[in-house]
Design an enzyme around this catalytic site. Structure first.
Site, PDB file in Angstrom:
ATOM      1  N   ARG A   1      -7.665  16.542   3.694  1.00 26.80           N
ATOM      2  CA  ARG A   1      -7.253  15.221   4.154  1.00 26.80           C
ATOM      3  C   ARG A   1      -5.663  14.983   4.812  1.00 26.80           C
ATOM      4  O   ARG A   1      -5.623  14.978   5.918  1.00 26.80           O
ATOM      5  CB  ARG A   1      -7.450  14.092   3.154  1.00 26.80           C
ATOM      6  CG  ARG A   1      -7.127  12.703   3.365  1.00 26.80           C
ATOM      7  CD  ARG A   1      -5.927  12.149   3.875  1.00 26.80           C
ATOM      8  NE  ARG A   1      -5.184  12.311   2.510  1.00 26.80           N
ATOM      9  CZ  ARG A   1      -3.742  12.199   2.739  1.00 26.80           C
ATOM     10  NH1 ARG A   1      -3.237  11.559   3.922  1.00 26.80           N
ATOM     11  NH2 ARG A   1      -3.100  12.038   1.560  1.00 26.80           N
ATOM     12  N   ASP A   2      -4.809  15.468   3.883  1.00 26.45           N
ATOM     13  CA  ASP A   2      -3.694  15.291   4.347  1.00 26.45           C
ATOM     14  C   ASP A   2      -3.169  16.328   5.293  1.00 26.45           C
ATOM     15  O   ASP A   2      -2.494  16.289   6.164  1.00 26.45           O
ATOM     16  CB  ASP A   2      -2.475  15.251   3.244  1.00 26.45           C
ATOM     17  CG  ASP A   2      -1.188  14.517   3.765  1.00 26.45           C
ATOM     18  OD1 ASP A   2      -1.084  14.147   4.687  1.00 26.45           O
ATOM     19  OD2 ASP A   2      -0.433  14.416   2.817  1.00 26.45           O
TER      20      ASP A   2
ATOM     21  N   HIS B   1       6.105  16.865   0.781  1.00 23.15           N
ATOM     22  CA  HIS B   1       6.040  17.505   1.943  1.00 23.15           C
ATOM     23  C   HIS B   1       7.200  18.426   2.034  1.00 23.15           C
ATOM     24  O   HIS B   1       8.015  18.219   1.026  1.00 23.15           O
ATOM     25  CB  HIS B   1       6.139  16.364   3.268  1.00 23.15           C
ATOM     26  CG  HIS B   1       4.668  15.743   3.433  1.00 23.15           C
ATOM     27  ND1 HIS B   1       3.791  16.036   4.148  1.00 23.15           N
ATOM     28  CD2 HIS B   1       4.181  14.885   2.522  1.00 23.15           C
ATOM     29  CE1 HIS B   1       2.701  15.430   4.215  1.00 23.15           C
ATOM     30  NE2 HIS B   1       2.836  14.438   3.063  1.00 23.15           N
TER      31      HIS B   1
ATOM     32  N   ASN C   1       2.656  19.661   4.087  1.00 24.60           N
ATOM     33  CA  ASN C   1       2.588  19.448   2.725  1.00 24.60           C
ATOM     34  C   ASN C   1       3.131  20.735   2.169  1.00 24.60           C
ATOM     35  O   ASN C   1       2.890  21.859   2.626  1.00 24.60           O
ATOM     36  CB  ASN C   1       1.333  19.036   1.847  1.00 24.60           C
ATOM     37  CG  ASN C   1       0.724  17.796   2.340  1.00 24.60           C
ATOM     38  OD1 ASN C   1       0.415  17.444   3.197  1.00 24.60           O
ATOM     39  ND2 ASN C   1       0.903  16.834   1.394  1.00 24.60           N
TER      40      ASN C   1
ATOM     41  N   HIS D   1       3.879  14.320  -4.827  1.00 22.42           N
ATOM     42  CA  HIS D   1       3.400  14.656  -3.731  1.00 22.42           C
ATOM     43  C   HIS D   1       4.462  14.918  -2.496  1.00 22.42           C
ATOM     44  O   HIS D   1       4.924  14.107  -2.045  1.00 22.42           O
ATOM     45  CB  HIS D   1       2.479  13.337  -3.044  1.00 22.42           C
ATOM     46  CG  HIS D   1       1.728  13.350  -1.745  1.00 22.42           C
ATOM     47  ND1 HIS D   1       0.706  13.718  -1.401  1.00 22.42           N
ATOM     48  CD2 HIS D   1       2.089  13.540  -0.472  1.00 22.42           C
ATOM     49  CE1 HIS D   1       0.125  13.780  -0.239  1.00 22.42           C
ATOM     50  NE2 HIS D   1       1.068  13.703   0.449  1.00 22.42           N
TER      51      HIS D   1
ATOM     52  N   CYS E   1       1.924  13.248   8.457  1.00 20.47           N
ATOM     53  CA  CYS E   1       1.331  12.194   8.503  1.00 20.47           C
ATOM     54  C   CYS E   1       1.476  11.784  10.052  1.00 20.47           C
ATOM     55  O   CYS E   1       2.647  11.655  10.370  1.00 20.47           O
ATOM     56  CB  CYS E   1       2.086  11.005   7.574  1.00 20.47           C
ATOM     57  SG  CYS E   1       1.356   9.330   7.857  1.00 20.47           S
TER      58      CYS E   1
END
Ligand code: HMG
Ligand code: MG
Length: 285
Positions: free
Chosen positions: A13-14, A207, A247, A205, A238
């Protein structure tokens, strides 16, 4: 016995959402299949967002239809509104993640609405997910730095995290979206959030734009957090956070944690194999 830390894999996803080239669904599924051999309890597989906003995630239902289902593993997906939630539920998501911002500028850019309106919009999503007994995760973005407003103070982060907890989120992931936060800023932010939400309900979370993600994870470990999001191969970013890099790489976090005496339950060889494949999906490779 070594203490357990969970790595929550966000690569599909990310990791992939920011790729300019549309990645074939079969390649996304091949990545998830490789990740499914690594020992993750949870994999964030895709997001049911508007394809006008994130074209890369337009095949969310197809991805979810073919993920390898195995006992003891669940698949999480993002949902920005009730429509996304309904589609996620229909597709068999085990966990739904809603997301809000700690800054008004990022909220506008990512969700086209204010923080207050986004929380209002997510109320029925949270109620429906809890009624359906789906696990509910909440993200707070830009917890230290915002691409549009600069430094984000700890108070708004704590306030938004508290609102997500009040909506019923079982876990709140603190998104250092830009990847430029310093360990000092992360510590100050966590101290404020921990006044409102206990460490056992929080995830980190990070990055890694500034190369400080592992140090920031260490700060969060000291504060009691035991769940961290990471993206295999360090993919990601993002689309609405200009200047943000990937990430933190899952394999780097897994090795860092092992060296620090924590257990992740992950198979490092399988993880390296998944990371090598993930890197082939990057634009330009
Ligand atoms: P909007 O344009 O204000 O709303 O977008 P809208 O209702 O006018 O919808 C626009 C179009 O999308 C319409 O289609 C809708 O039907 C459709 P049209 O009529 O123009 O053809 N639509 C949808 N289609 C499929 N599924 C849906 C859906 N909803 C509307 N669920 C909206 C508002 C919230 C929809 C939009 O802003 C959006 O989708 N934003 C998501 C952006 C995103 O995915 N960002 C990346 C994820 S967050 C992140 O990466 C941060 C994180 O990693 C943590 C961190 O690092 O900080 C989690
Ligand atoms: Mg992110």
């Amino acid at each position: 016995m070594a203490e357990l830390v969970e790595l929550y894999e966000v690569g599909p996803r990310d990791g992939l959402q920011n790729e300019k080239r549309v990645i074939p669904t079969a390649d996304k599924l091949a990545l998830i299949e490789k990740l499914s051999r690594c020992g993750f309890r949870r994999i964030e597989a895709t997001s049911f967002v508007s394809p006008r906003w994130v074209p890369q995630m337009a095949d969310a239902a197809e991805v979810m239809a073919s993920v390898p289902r195995r006992q003891g593993r669940s698949y999480a997906v993002l949902a920005p509104n009730l429509r996304g939630y309904e589609a996620a539920k229909l597709a068999g998501a085990d966990e739904v993640a809603i997301f809000v911002s700690a800054s008004e500028g990022f909220s506008r850019a990512n969700l086209n609405t204010s923080i207050a309106e986004s929380l209002e919009r997510l109320k029925p999503v949270a109620e429906s997910a809890l009624a359906a007994r789906l696990r509910l995760r909440g993200y707070v973005s830009v917890v230290t730095d915002c691409p549009f407003e600069g430094r984000v103070e700890p108070e708004p982060v704590a306030r938004v995290a508290g609102k997500l907890a009040a909506l019923g989120c079982q876990e709140i992931s603190l998104g250092e979206t830009l990847g430029r936060g310093t360990p000092q800023a992360v510590a100050a932010m966590l101290e404020a959030v921990l006044d409102v939400v206990p460490a056992r309900k929080l995830a980190g979370h990070f990055h890694d734009t500034g190369g400080r993600a592992l140090r920031n994870i260490d700060v969060a470990l000291e504060k009691g957090l035991r769940v961290f999001d990471a993206s295999v191969g360090g993919l990601g970013g993002c689309p609405y956070a200009p200047g943000a890099a990937g990430n933190v790489a899952t394999e780097a976090v897994a090795r860092h944690l092992a060296a620090s005496g924590f257990e992740t339950g992950l198979d490092l060889d399988a993880l390296d194999d998944a990371a090598a494949f993930a890197k082939t999906l990057r634009s330009g490779t």
